[in-house]
Write a protein that holds these residues in place. Structure first.
Motif, PDB file in Angstrom:
ATOM      1  N   SER A 133      14.308   9.112 -61.635  1.00 38.15           N
ATOM      2  CA  SER A 133      13.291   9.990 -62.408  1.00 38.15           C
ATOM      3  C   SER A 133      13.707  10.760 -63.447  1.00 38.15           C
ATOM      4  O   SER A 133      13.101  11.474 -64.379  1.00 38.15           O
ATOM      5  N   HIS A 134      15.240  10.918 -63.381  1.00 34.24           N
ATOM      6  CA  HIS A 134      15.544  11.961 -64.851  1.00 34.24           C
ATOM      7  C   HIS A 134      15.522  11.133 -66.027  1.00 34.24           C
ATOM      8  O   HIS A 134      15.869  11.532 -66.938  1.00 34.24           O
ATOM      9  N   THR A 147       8.630  15.538 -59.596  1.00 33.65           N
ATOM     10  CA  THR A 147       9.136  14.648 -58.429  1.00 33.65           C
ATOM     11  C   THR A 147       9.622  15.377 -57.320  1.00 33.65           C
ATOM     12  O   THR A 147       9.825  16.515 -57.226  1.00 33.65           O
ATOM     13  N   SER A 148       9.522  14.386 -56.120  1.00 32.96           N
ATOM     14  CA  SER A 148       9.739  15.020 -54.971  1.00 32.96           C
ATOM     15  C   SER A 148       8.624  16.627 -54.671  1.00 32.96           C
ATOM     16  O   SER A 148       7.642  16.218 -54.684  1.00 32.96           O
ATOM     17  N   ALA A 191       6.996   5.424 -55.591  1.00 31.66           N
ATOM     18  CA  ALA A 191       7.610   5.767 -54.263  1.00 31.66           C
ATOM     19  C   ALA A 191       8.541   4.833 -53.966  1.00 31.66           C
ATOM     20  O   ALA A 191       8.168   3.704 -54.286  1.00 31.66           O
ATOM     21  N   HIS A 202      14.376   7.930 -51.044  1.00 29.75           N
ATOM     22  CA  HIS A 202      13.830   8.964 -51.525  1.00 29.75           C
ATOM     23  C   HIS A 202      14.836   9.759 -52.543  1.00 29.75           C
ATOM     24  O   HIS A 202      14.481   9.961 -53.592  1.00 29.75           O
ATOM     25  N   ILE A 203      15.983   9.449 -52.074  1.00 27.55           N
ATOM     26  CA  ILE A 203      17.058  10.139 -53.260  1.00 27.55           C
ATOM     27  C   ILE A 203      17.375   9.288 -54.310  1.00 27.55           C
ATOM     28  O   ILE A 203      17.314   9.910 -55.577  1.00 27.55           O
ATOM     29  N   SER A 263      14.202   9.593 -56.737  1.00 24.05           N
ATOM     30  CA  SER A 263      14.326  10.904 -57.454  1.00 24.05           C
ATOM     31  C   SER A 263      15.350  10.929 -58.560  1.00 24.05           C
ATOM     32  O   SER A 263      15.085  11.537 -59.566  1.00 24.05           O
ATOM     33  N   ASP A 278      11.546   4.997 -48.697  1.00 25.42           N
ATOM     34  CA  ASP A 278      11.357   6.260 -48.533  1.00 25.42           C
ATOM     35  C   ASP A 278      10.771   6.796 -47.515  1.00 25.42           C
ATOM     36  O   ASP A 278       9.729   6.587 -47.000  1.00 25.42           O
ATOM     37  N   ILE A 320       6.768  11.082 -58.677  1.00 23.38           N
ATOM     38  CA  ILE A 320       7.707  10.259 -58.630  1.00 23.38           C
ATOM     39  C   ILE A 320       8.282  10.620 -57.313  1.00 23.38           C
ATOM     40  O   ILE A 320       8.619  11.792 -57.045  1.00 23.38           O
ATOM     41  N   ALA A 321       8.453   9.687 -56.264  1.00 18.74           N
ATOM     42  CA  ALA A 321       9.001  10.166 -54.923  1.00 18.74           C
ATOM     43  C   ALA A 321       8.180  11.621 -54.236  1.00 18.74           C
ATOM     44  O   ALA A 321       8.718  12.342 -53.809  1.00 18.74           O
TER      45      ALA A 321
END
Length: 173
Positions: free
Chosen positions: A149-150, A34-35, A109, A142-143, A146, A113, A57-58
């Protein structure tokens, strides 16, 4: 210590541990990042790592993330300063390594973002489509993406089920 300078070393350590747990069989390893982790994954691919699949992811790009993050979260002046004062996070072209590695890649994405521009999205999408997948938009910035994605995202399931047999039991709700 938290530092971009440790990104490659940390990625190597995680890859080594994943390989150890998979009995040395890279075809049993899925890399999900992620990110900023997308840059770490790109560094692994560049060094020759070949997991069964890659989920980003992101994702952000090494040459633009510092400036865009500074601009979007601290204003135009901060973005200008960051582009002048800081170097890129790593010397890796994410789209190029995705395409050349031929590792099946799924990218997710946020539609809003701002850490990726339209050209970045097109390049990443083309690179990943070589493996039959591509870049898929998700609602949010984006936030938000992100944070989502947990958990395993519903958009990931078809990709994961095709590559990791145990994911057939996952129900993200």
């Amino acid at each position: 210590e938290t530092s971009g300078d440790n990104l490659a070393g940390d990625a190597r350590a995680m890859w080594a541990e994943a390989l150890r747990r998979a009995g040395g069989d890279a075809s049993r390893v899925l890399v999900r990042a992620t990110s900023l982790g997308a840059i770490a994954a790109g560094l692994l691919l560049e060094e020759g790592a070949r997991p069964a699949a890659l989920v980003l992811i992101a994702p952000v790009l090494a040459d633009s993330v510092v400036e865009r993050f500074a601009r979007d979260f601290h204003g135009r002046l901060a973005g200008w300063y960051a582009s002048s004062a800081f170097r890129e996070v790593a010397a890796v072209d994410l789209a190029e390594v995705i395409q050349s590695s031929k590792v099946p890649t799924l990218l997710l994405a946020g539609e809003d973002d701002t850490l990726l521009d339209d050209q970045d999205r097109e390049e990443l999408d083309r690179a990943a489509w070589g493996g039959g997948w591509g870049l898929y938009p998700r609602p949010g910035d984006h936030i938000r993406v992100s944070l989502e994605s947990h958990a395993v995202l519903r958009d990931e399931l078809p990709f994961l089920e095709a590559r990791v047999p145990c994911t057939q039991a996952i129900d993200p709700g």
